[in-house]
Design an enzyme around this catalytic site. Structure first.
Site, PDB file in Angstrom:
ATOM      1  N   HIS A 170       0.785  -1.390   0.027  1.00 28.69           N
ATOM      2  CA  HIS A 170       0.018  -0.081   0.217  1.00 28.69           C
ATOM      3  C   HIS A 170       0.789   1.216  -0.132  1.00 28.69           C
ATOM      4  CE1 HIS A 170      -3.481   2.177   0.618  1.00 28.69           C
ATOM      5  NE2 HIS A 170      -2.840   3.035   1.153  1.00 28.69           N
ATOM      6  N   ASP A 202     -14.866   2.756   7.443  1.00 28.51           N
ATOM      7  CA  ASP A 202     -13.701   3.784   6.967  1.00 28.51           C
ATOM      8  C   ASP A 202     -14.327   4.372   5.478  1.00 28.51           C
ATOM      9  OD1 ASP A 202     -11.041   4.688   6.771  1.00 28.51           O
ATOM     10  OD2 ASP A 202     -11.222   3.658   4.761  1.00 28.51           O
ATOM     11  N   ARG A 256     -13.956  12.911   6.103  1.00 31.99           N
ATOM     12  CA  ARG A 256     -12.877  13.550   6.556  1.00 31.99           C
ATOM     13  C   ARG A 256     -12.224  14.486   5.163  1.00 31.99           C
ATOM     14  NH1 ARG A 256      -9.093   8.818   7.185  1.00 31.99           N
ATOM     15  NH2 ARG A 256      -7.503  10.404   7.271  1.00 31.99           N
ATOM     16  N   SER A 314      -7.249   4.118   9.048  1.00 32.14           N
ATOM     17  CA  SER A 314      -7.927   4.058   7.653  1.00 32.14           C
ATOM     18  C   SER A 314      -7.114   3.069   6.790  1.00 32.14           C
ATOM     19  CB  SER A 314      -8.001   5.304   7.165  1.00 32.14           C
ATOM     20  OG  SER A 314      -8.757   5.552   5.794  1.00 32.14           O
ATOM     21  N   LYS A 333      -8.216  -1.423   6.244  1.00 32.90           N
ATOM     22  CA  LYS A 333      -8.650  -2.038   5.079  1.00 32.90           C
ATOM     23  C   LYS A 333      -7.529  -3.209   4.642  1.00 32.90           C
ATOM     24  CE  LYS A 333      -8.642   1.908   3.385  1.00 32.90           C
ATOM     25  NZ  LYS A 333      -8.758   3.229   3.002  1.00 32.90           N
TER      26      LYS A 333
HETATM   27  N1  URA Z   1      -5.470   6.407   2.376  1.00 30.15           N
HETATM   28  C1  URA Z   1      -6.486   6.046   3.085  1.00 30.15           C
HETATM   29  O1  URA Z   1      -7.008   4.702   2.723  1.00 30.15           O
HETATM   30  N2  URA Z   1      -6.969   6.632   4.105  1.00 30.15           N
HETATM   31  C2  URA Z   1      -6.305   7.753   4.386  1.00 30.15           C
HETATM   32  O2  URA Z   1      -6.648   8.319   5.635  1.00 30.15           O
HETATM   33  C3  URA Z   1      -5.353   8.472   3.736  1.00 30.15           C
HETATM   34  C4  URA Z   1      -4.871   7.710   2.685  1.00 30.15           C
END
Ligand code: URA
Length: 425
Positions: free
Chosen positions: A83, A162, A169, A184, A188
């Site tokens: 990621h 999320d 957000r 966040s 995931k």
């Molecule tokens: N990517 C995400 O999935 N969440 C965040 O808060 C920032 C970047």
């Protein structure tokens, strides 16, 4: 009894939320009984007052529990996920997933769309004619068994808390808070069920974290969250002060990724792809694998072609090209000494490569090509940047964004290292 007002007040006054308060608020928000206004206030209180490691761990666990968790055990080989915290020209997932799959490691890349100045992997791949990003869990498992690499959209059932919170957000200026970003991303990734996670934490003007110390704290927080959940998690801190590679924009980035898979491409993109592949392969118990060789000898390209075809993409079809282009030229001889990542990202977005609101379409061909990158010599009159769009009225805003954001100097400048640091549990 726990109420939203009490939870907000605790955080507003700098207190610590209990596990029960966190579990309750995430569950109630997911179900809709805590209102967006209340969650916005709580997000802002966390943004301003921070959160303790225990609170971040509880918050992450509650968001994981808000949805399903994938079970990848039937894939029968180690599953490793990567990621990136998001950057300009960051197309690394495209060559990386098939490259790592060459070594019998499964790579389930559940990816997102671009918002603001950073691009999204799904938008990039959708510029390939026919490519499908929506897959069922059964299709994902099947493709991981057959080919080893999948890049598709995350299902709405994965960490739905999320999904709601991130959209909130985004419109309440509460994205750039370490507890919220870390939870966040990791909720995931953990819900995706991989055995190991490699994080590419970007630092610099084109990243969420502009400063090294902040980026390191984010990396350490995420690595700890992964370890708490029994997932081998490692992070590389990588430079995002200048764009990665020579392209920013969907089809342009796919073209550059294919160059990397063909054994060529810009040095920085190759270096970062190989560095992340080495981390993923080490995490999968294959520290001696040689990913650089698999880029050179065509094995990674073979996997790419299989992955694209399996998801309906026409591998040999020409990529879309924007209808119009304009060029920005150098006004003096010298060397390119600066090229601000954020400015290039915003300019590409203004050309139509990105969206302002979720759900808007993007232009596949729009974006920027960097013909002279930092460190390269240039002569007066030569093209430094080529801007592409289908809607030429966008050129003026993009050019204005780039003004003063790249520089020519008398001394050859060198691009600094891409990998700045490494964080492990
Ligand atoms: N990517 C995400 O999935 N969440 C965040 O808060 C920032 C970047």
């Amino acid at each position: 009894m726990i109420t939203a007002v009490d939870v907000i007040r605790t955080k507003r006054d700098g207190g610590e939320l209990s596990t029960a308060q966190i579990d309750w608020v995430i569950d109630a928000y997911t179900k809709g009984s805590v209102a967006d206004e209340q969650m916005s206030a709580l997000a802002m209180a966390i943004f301003l007052n921070g959160a303790k490691p225990r609170e971040i761990a509880d918050w992450t666990a509650a968001m994981i529990r808000s949805g399903i968790t994938l079970d990848l055990s039937s894939v029968g080989r180690p599953c490793v996920d990567k990621h990136s915290t998001g950057g300009v020209g960051d197309k690394i997932t495209l060559p990386l997933a098939p490259l790592v799959a060459v070594f019998d490691v499964a790579v389930p890349q559940l990816s997102g769309r671009g918002l603001g100045h950073t691009g999204g992997t799904l938008d990039k791949l959708e510029s390939i004619p026919g490519f499908q990003v929506d897959m069922t869990e059964a299709q994902v498992l099947e493709q991981l068994k057959d080919i080893g690499a999948v890049i598709c959209a995350a299902t709405g059932d994965l960490a739905p808390a999320d999904k709601k919170l991130y959209a909130l957000r985004d419109i309440t200026s509460t994205v750039e808070a370490i507890p919220l970003i870390a939870s966040s991303i990791m909720c995931k990734k953990i819900a995706e069920g991989a055995d190991a996670i490699v994080l590419d934490v970007k630092v610099g003007s084109g990243a969420f974290m502009k400063e090294f110390a902040q980026a390191r704290e984010l990396a350490e927080t995420m690595v700890r969250l992964g370890a708490d959940h029994g997932v081998d998690t490692r992070a590389l801190l990588t430079d995002m002060s200048i764009p990665l590679g020579r392209t920013a924009g969907n089809a342009l980035e796919v073209r550059e990724s294919v160059e990397v898979l063909a054994g060529g491409g810009p040095e920085d993109v190759v270096e970062l792809t190989v560095a992340l592949a080495e981390e993923m392969l080490a995490a999968a118990g294959k520290p001696d694998a040689d990913p650089a060789a698999a880029l050179r000898d065509g094995r990674a390209m073979d996997k790419w072609r299989k992955m694209i075809a399996a998801q309906g993409g026409e591998v040999d079809a020409p990529l879309p090209v924007a209808r119009e282009f304009e060029e920005i030229t150098a006004d003096a001889d010298g060397f390119v000494t600066e090229m601000d990542a954020y400015a290039v990202g915003v300019a590409a977005w203004r050309l139509g490569a990105g969206r302002e609101r979720q759900g808007q379409p993007v232009q596949a061909g729009a974006g920027i090509e960097i013909l002279k990158a930092v460190g390269e010599p240039v002569k007066a009159g030569e093209t430094v940047l080529r801007l592409h769009t289908d809607t030429p009225e966008r050129f003026a805003a993009a050019k204005e964004t780039l003004e003063g954001q790249w520089k020519i100097g008398g001394e050859p400048a060198k691009r600094g290292p891409i990998v700045l640091d490494r964080v492990t549990a």
